[in-house]
Design a protein around this motif. Structure first.
Motif, short mmCIF file in Angstrom:
data_model
loop_
_atom_site.label_atom_id
_atom_site.label_comp_id
_atom_site.label_asym_id
_atom_site.label_seq_id
_atom_site.Cartn_x
_atom_site.Cartn_y
_atom_site.Cartn_z
N GLU A 165 -0.30 7.79 -6.78
CA GLU A 165 0.11 7.95 -8.17
C GLU A 165 -0.88 7.33 -9.15
N LEU A 166 -1.70 6.38 -8.67
CA LEU A 166 -2.66 5.72 -9.55
C LEU A 166 -3.94 6.54 -9.72
N GLY A 167 -4.13 7.55 -8.88
CA GLY A 167 -5.27 8.44 -9.09
C GLY A 167 -6.51 8.05 -8.33
N GLY A 168 -6.44 8.02 -7.03
CA GLY A 168 -7.60 7.70 -6.19
C GLY A 168 -8.51 8.90 -6.00
N LEU A 169 -9.34 8.83 -4.98
CA LEU A 169 -10.33 9.87 -4.72
C LEU A 169 -9.78 10.88 -3.72
N ALA A 170 -10.06 12.17 -3.99
CA ALA A 170 -9.74 13.24 -3.06
C ALA A 170 -11.05 13.85 -2.57
N MET A 171 -11.12 14.14 -1.27
CA MET A 171 -12.34 14.63 -0.63
C MET A 171 -12.15 16.04 -0.11
N THR B 32 -6.80 13.04 1.08
CA THR B 32 -6.78 11.74 0.40
C THR B 32 -5.87 10.81 1.20
N CYS B 33 -5.57 9.64 0.64
CA CYS B 33 -4.65 8.71 1.30
C CYS B 33 -4.20 7.67 0.29
N GLU B 34 -3.34 6.78 0.74
CA GLU B 34 -2.96 5.59 -0.03
C GLU B 34 -4.03 4.53 0.26
#
Length: 316
Positions: free
Chosen positions: A182-188, A222-224
């Motif tokens: 929900e905080l908006g990390g990286l997606a690969m 992605t992941c947490e």
């Protein structure tokens, strides 16, 4: 009527990143996985406390600028939204780092921020990945993404457009704190480096360029993320940030870059990230081995090719 090509950018995220930690001491398996996927994810590779030290140093700067909610714990990274919105959209969009120039200057002066790129665990990783001596680019990038209503997500892109030099440069993305989805990390985009260098179109967000993914069919992952995690990827691997859906929370991360020391480099990779000079950033530093260490290198330099950044129409 011709069938419209699918846009790989619009595919949903469908799976979790796989922890490559078991491969760390198996050079052949590590390199084979990297060649196949164009990326490697490691859970807890870095010392969590060292990462949180950098997080605290950056949050202390934000607190000095009255940008944090002082009714909440500092390390939570909760913003004072009224103070955040005293900045214009143009100020927080500066250089894609999420904060105005004066704040970013303070971040770039942090010795602990630059020292993290030289962590022994990272040097070991890239030594095995390259099968050669790694060179740590000094042009380290901090992302201090304030929860501003005009903050833009980073579009799907390949880092080679911005780095150039050798295509065998790998980016290391480090979340500076726990980053739930929900905080908006990286997606690969797993395996996307196999398509080579892609065309681009104009887009808002860091870098200002979006890779055109028409007709491709790769899988988004992605992941947490947790403090201490690392995701590293080839300069042709497509990636993007996800939107921040946690109102009031600041997202902190950094980009470090590594390449085989014997391969070519583009000269801007040896400059600070921002209109700064190394001597002013080094003020107060205690570790001389972190300063001007590239002067002993005998690099082959390549010219920056602006033509690969020329924008095209998106056809899907």
């Amino acid at each position: 009527m011709a069938q419209q090509l699918q846009d790989n950018d619009k595919k949903p995220i469908s799976s979790e990143l796989t922890d490559a930690t078991p491969l760390l001491n198996d050079q052949q398996a590590l390199q084979e996985q990297a060649k196949q996927d164009g990326m490697l994810f490691f859970r807890g590779l870095l010392d969590r406390q060292a990462v949180l030290e950098v997080r605290k140093a950056i949050l202390d700067i934000l607190d000095e600028y009255d940008l944090l909610d002082r009714s909440r714990p500092l390390m939570e990274g909760s913003a004072d939204l009224d103070q955040v919105h005293r900045y214009t959209a143009e100020e927080i969009a500066w250089n894609g780092v999420g904060v105005p120039l004066d704040i970013y200057h303070r971040v770039q002066k942090l010795e602990c921020f630059h020292a993290l790129a030289h962590s022994p665990a990272l040097i070991r990783l890239y030594t095995n990945l390259f099968g050669a001596e790694p060179f740590v680019h000094p042009r380290n990038i901090g992302r201090v993404m304030l929860p501003h209503m005009d903050q833009k997500v980073t579009p799907s892109h390949q880092d080679y457009l911005h780095i150039q030099g050798t295509e065998h440069t790998w980016t290391c993305w480090v979340p500076l704190g726990d980053v739930p989805r929900e905080l908006g990390g990286l997606a690969m985009l797993k395996g996307s480096q196999q398509s080579g260098l892609l065309g681009v179109t104009a887009a808002p967000g860091a870098g200002g360029l979006e890779s055109i993914l028409c007709g491709l069919d790769y899988e988004w992952q992605t992941c947490e993320y947790q403090a201490g995690d690392v995701i590293t990827f080839h300069s042709h691997t497509v990636h993007k940030s996800m939107p921040n859906r946690m109102p009031g929370r600041v997202r902190l991360s950094c980009d470090f870059r590594y390449q085989p020391a014997h391969e070519p480099i583009e000269s801007a990779s040896l400059l600070p990230h921002g209109p700064f000079a190394w001597e002013e950033l080094y003020e107060g530093w205690t570790r001389s081995e972190l300063m001007h260490y590239w002067n002993k290198m005998n690099f082959e330099y390549t010219a920056f090719d602006e033509s690969i950044r020329w924008q095209k129409d998106k056809i899907c």
